[in-house]
Design a protein around this motif. Sequence first.
Motif, PDB file in Angstrom:
ATOM      1  N   VAL A 285       0.943  -1.428   0.165  1.00 21.64           N
ATOM      2  CA  VAL A 285       0.171   0.081  -0.080  1.00 21.64           C
ATOM      3  C   VAL A 285       0.542   1.308   0.007  1.00 21.64           C
ATOM      4  CG1 VAL A 285      -1.676   0.953   1.682  1.00 21.64           C
ATOM      5  CG2 VAL A 285      -1.712  -0.941   0.946  1.00 21.64           C
ATOM      6  N   MET A 286       2.322   1.248   0.171  1.00 17.02           N
ATOM      7  CA  MET A 286       2.631   2.649   0.749  1.00 17.02           C
ATOM      8  C   MET A 286       3.428   2.994  -0.903  1.00 17.02           C
ATOM      9  SD  MET A 286       2.477   3.231   3.597  1.00 17.02           S
ATOM     10  CE  MET A 286       3.520   3.659   3.850  1.00 17.02           C
ATOM     11  N   TYR A 287       3.731   2.228  -1.178  1.00 21.64           N
ATOM     12  CA  TYR A 287       4.605   2.633  -2.817  1.00 21.64           C
ATOM     13  C   TYR A 287       3.098   2.838  -3.912  1.00 21.64           C
ATOM     14  CZ  TYR A 287       8.909   0.486  -1.360  1.00 21.64           C
ATOM     15  OH  TYR A 287       9.580   0.142  -0.172  1.00 21.64           O
ATOM     16  N   PRO A 288       3.755   3.750  -4.767  1.00 22.72           N
ATOM     17  CA  PRO A 288       3.105   4.289  -5.532  1.00 22.72           C
ATOM     18  C   PRO A 288       2.982   3.599  -6.896  1.00 22.72           C
ATOM     19  CG  PRO A 288       4.748   5.982  -5.664  1.00 22.72           C
ATOM     20  CD  PRO A 288       4.922   4.450  -4.607  1.00 22.72           C
ATOM     21  N   ALA A 289       1.853   3.823  -7.527  1.00 22.44           N
ATOM     22  CA  ALA A 289       1.093   2.753  -8.836  1.00 22.44           C
ATOM     23  C   ALA A 289       2.294   2.895  -9.616  1.00 22.44           C
ATOM     24  CB  ALA A 289      -0.613   3.134  -8.803  1.00 22.44           C
ATOM     25  N   GLU A 290       2.607   3.885  -9.653  1.00 21.79           N
ATOM     26  CA  GLU A 290       3.869   4.212 -10.996  1.00 21.79           C
ATOM     27  C   GLU A 290       5.224   3.341 -10.325  1.00 21.79           C
ATOM     28  OE1 GLU A 290       2.618   6.962  -8.948  1.00 21.79           O
ATOM     29  OE2 GLU A 290       1.166   7.396 -10.511  1.00 21.79           O
ATOM     30  N   ALA A 291       4.975   3.081  -9.459  1.00 24.23           N
ATOM     31  CA  ALA A 291       6.810   2.682  -9.086  1.00 24.23           C
ATOM     32  C   ALA A 291       6.205   0.916  -9.172  1.00 24.23           C
ATOM     33  CB  ALA A 291       7.168   2.172  -7.546  1.00 24.23           C
ATOM     34  N   TYR A 292       5.272   0.824  -9.374  1.00 26.27           N
ATOM     35  CA  TYR A 292       4.909  -1.112  -9.872  1.00 26.27           C
ATOM     36  C   TYR A 292       4.999  -1.153 -11.514  1.00 26.27           C
ATOM     37  CZ  TYR A 292       2.918  -2.426  -5.244  1.00 26.27           C
ATOM     38  OH  TYR A 292       2.584  -2.118  -3.998  1.00 26.27           O
ATOM     39  N   ARG A 293       4.849   0.148 -12.102  1.00 27.49           N
ATOM     40  CA  ARG A 293       4.991   0.286 -13.470  1.00 27.49           C
ATOM     41  C   ARG A 293       6.988   0.469 -13.919  1.00 27.49           C
ATOM     42  NH1 ARG A 293       0.096   2.549 -13.070  1.00 27.49           N
ATOM     43  NH2 ARG A 293       1.246   4.744 -13.186  1.00 27.49           N
ATOM     44  N   ALA A 294       7.037   1.258 -13.428  1.00 27.59           N
ATOM     45  CA  ALA A 294       8.705   1.267 -13.257  1.00 27.59           C
ATOM     46  C   ALA A 294       9.744   0.383 -13.246  1.00 27.59           C
ATOM     47  CB  ALA A 294       8.617   2.397 -12.678  1.00 27.59           C
ATOM     48  N   ALA A 295       8.945  -0.622 -12.406  1.00 24.77           N
ATOM     49  CA  ALA A 295       9.809  -1.712 -12.122  1.00 24.77           C
ATOM     50  C   ALA A 295       9.257  -3.150 -12.742  1.00 24.77           C
ATOM     51  CB  ALA A 295       9.281  -2.159 -10.319  1.00 24.77           C
ATOM     52  N   GLY A 296       8.901  -2.567 -13.515  1.00 26.19           N
ATOM     53  CA  GLY A 296       8.166  -3.599 -14.278  1.00 26.19           C
ATOM     54  C   GLY A 296       7.248  -5.001 -13.815  1.00 26.19           C
ATOM     55  N   LYS A 297       6.462  -5.103 -12.636  1.00 25.57           N
ATOM     56  CA  LYS A 297       5.703  -5.535 -11.514  1.00 25.57           C
ATOM     57  C   LYS A 297       4.373  -5.594 -11.920  1.00 25.57           C
ATOM     58  CE  LYS A 297       9.248  -6.960 -10.367  1.00 25.57           C
ATOM     59  NZ  LYS A 297      10.537  -8.316 -10.701  1.00 25.57           N
ATOM     60  N   TRP A 298       3.687  -6.493 -12.108  1.00 28.70           N
ATOM     61  CA  TRP A 298       2.342  -6.833 -11.322  1.00 28.70           C
ATOM     62  C   TRP A 298       1.764  -5.171 -11.406  1.00 28.70           C
ATOM     63  CZ3 TRP A 298      -1.450 -10.116  -8.357  1.00 28.70           C
ATOM     64  CH2 TRP A 298      -2.340 -10.019  -9.159  1.00 28.70           C
ATOM     65  N   THR A 299       0.911  -4.590 -11.250  1.00 33.36           N
ATOM     66  CA  THR A 299       0.196  -3.015 -10.454  1.00 33.36           C
ATOM     67  C   THR A 299      -0.805  -3.667  -9.164  1.00 33.36           C
ATOM     68  OG1 THR A 299      -2.460  -4.632 -11.072  1.00 33.36           O
ATOM     69  CG2 THR A 299      -1.568  -3.301 -13.066  1.00 33.36           C
TER      70      THR A 299
ATOM     71  N   VAL B  56      -4.462  -8.593  -3.421  1.00 33.59           N
ATOM     72  CA  VAL B  56      -3.888 -10.509  -3.403  1.00 33.59           C
ATOM     73  C   VAL B  56      -3.729 -10.401  -1.839  1.00 33.59           C
ATOM     74  CG1 VAL B  56      -2.299 -11.990  -3.726  1.00 33.59           C
ATOM     75  CG2 VAL B  56      -3.505 -11.370  -5.622  1.00 33.59           C
ATOM     76  N   LEU B  57      -3.127  -9.227  -1.785  1.00 28.50           N
ATOM     77  CA  LEU B  57      -2.295  -9.391   0.059  1.00 28.50           C
ATOM     78  C   LEU B  57      -3.089  -9.287   1.162  1.00 28.50           C
ATOM     79  CD1 LEU B  57       0.850  -7.943  -1.043  1.00 28.50           C
ATOM     80  CD2 LEU B  57       1.082  -9.666  -0.670  1.00 28.50           C
ATOM     81  N   GLY B  58      -4.424  -7.993  -0.031  1.00 32.29           N
ATOM     82  CA  GLY B  58      -5.080  -8.072   0.840  1.00 32.29           C
ATOM     83  C   GLY B  58      -6.096  -9.602   1.490  1.00 32.29           C
TER      84      GLY B  58
ATOM     85  N   ALA C 279      12.659  -4.286  -5.896  1.00 28.83           N
ATOM     86  CA  ALA C 279      12.049  -3.969  -7.075  1.00 28.83           C
ATOM     87  C   ALA C 279      12.234  -2.455  -6.548  1.00 28.83           C
ATOM     88  CB  ALA C 279      11.632  -4.546  -7.855  1.00 28.83           C
ATOM     89  N   LEU C 280      11.306  -2.356  -5.888  1.00 28.71           N
ATOM     90  CA  LEU C 280      11.044  -1.151  -5.309  1.00 28.71           C
ATOM     91  C   LEU C 280      11.153  -0.611  -4.709  1.00 28.71           C
ATOM     92  CD1 LEU C 280       6.578  -2.436  -4.492  1.00 28.71           C
ATOM     93  CD2 LEU C 280       7.497  -0.872  -7.169  1.00 28.71           C
ATOM     94  N   MET C 281      12.004  -1.005  -4.083  1.00 27.43           N
ATOM     95  CA  MET C 281      13.243  -0.225  -2.669  1.00 27.43           C
ATOM     96  C   MET C 281      13.850  -0.015  -3.847  1.00 27.43           C
ATOM     97  SD  MET C 281      12.897  -2.520   0.563  1.00 27.43           S
ATOM     98  CE  MET C 281      14.294  -2.012   1.566  1.00 27.43           C
ATOM     99  N   GLY C 282      14.227  -0.231  -5.118  1.00 25.75           N
ATOM    100  CA  GLY C 282      15.229   0.046  -5.789  1.00 25.75           C
ATOM    101  C   GLY C 282      15.134   0.865  -6.434  1.00 25.75           C
ATOM    102  N   LEU C 283      14.068   1.902  -6.437  1.00 22.23           N
ATOM    103  CA  LEU C 283      13.120   2.725  -7.306  1.00 22.23           C
ATOM    104  C   LEU C 283      13.323   3.694  -7.031  1.00 22.23           C
ATOM    105  CD1 LEU C 283      10.612   1.236  -9.427  1.00 22.23           C
ATOM    106  CD2 LEU C 283      13.312   1.719  -9.815  1.00 22.23           C
TER     107      LEU C 283
END
Length: 94
Positions: A30-44, A51-53, A87-91
């Motif tokens: 929840v803490m990471y922005p949606a753009e970070a997922y796209r930038a990392a090339g991961k699922w939305t 899924v985690l909820g 991957a998100l932390m690397g961004l």
Amino acid sequence: MDLLSLPGTISLVVYFVLLAVKLFAFVSAVMYPAEAYRAAGKWTKPGWCAVLGLALVLQVIPAAPISIINLAFTIAAFVYLADVRPALMGLRRR
């Protein structure tokens, strides 16, 4: 008392450890922005949060703590923590 037996105690410890892992993964997602997922090339972000909820809700529901569906959601939480979160932390901006 059943909880004082070794198998009961181990089951209780495993339950709370998995609850903590799933809660941590959900809050992290929840803490990471949606753009970070796209930038990392991961699922939305909505996909991972859903899924985690669900994983967290299934862990709390006392109906079937060791079901195949709960096991699948547990694996999903570990995949998020091992692959997506790094991957998100690397961004992050420095």
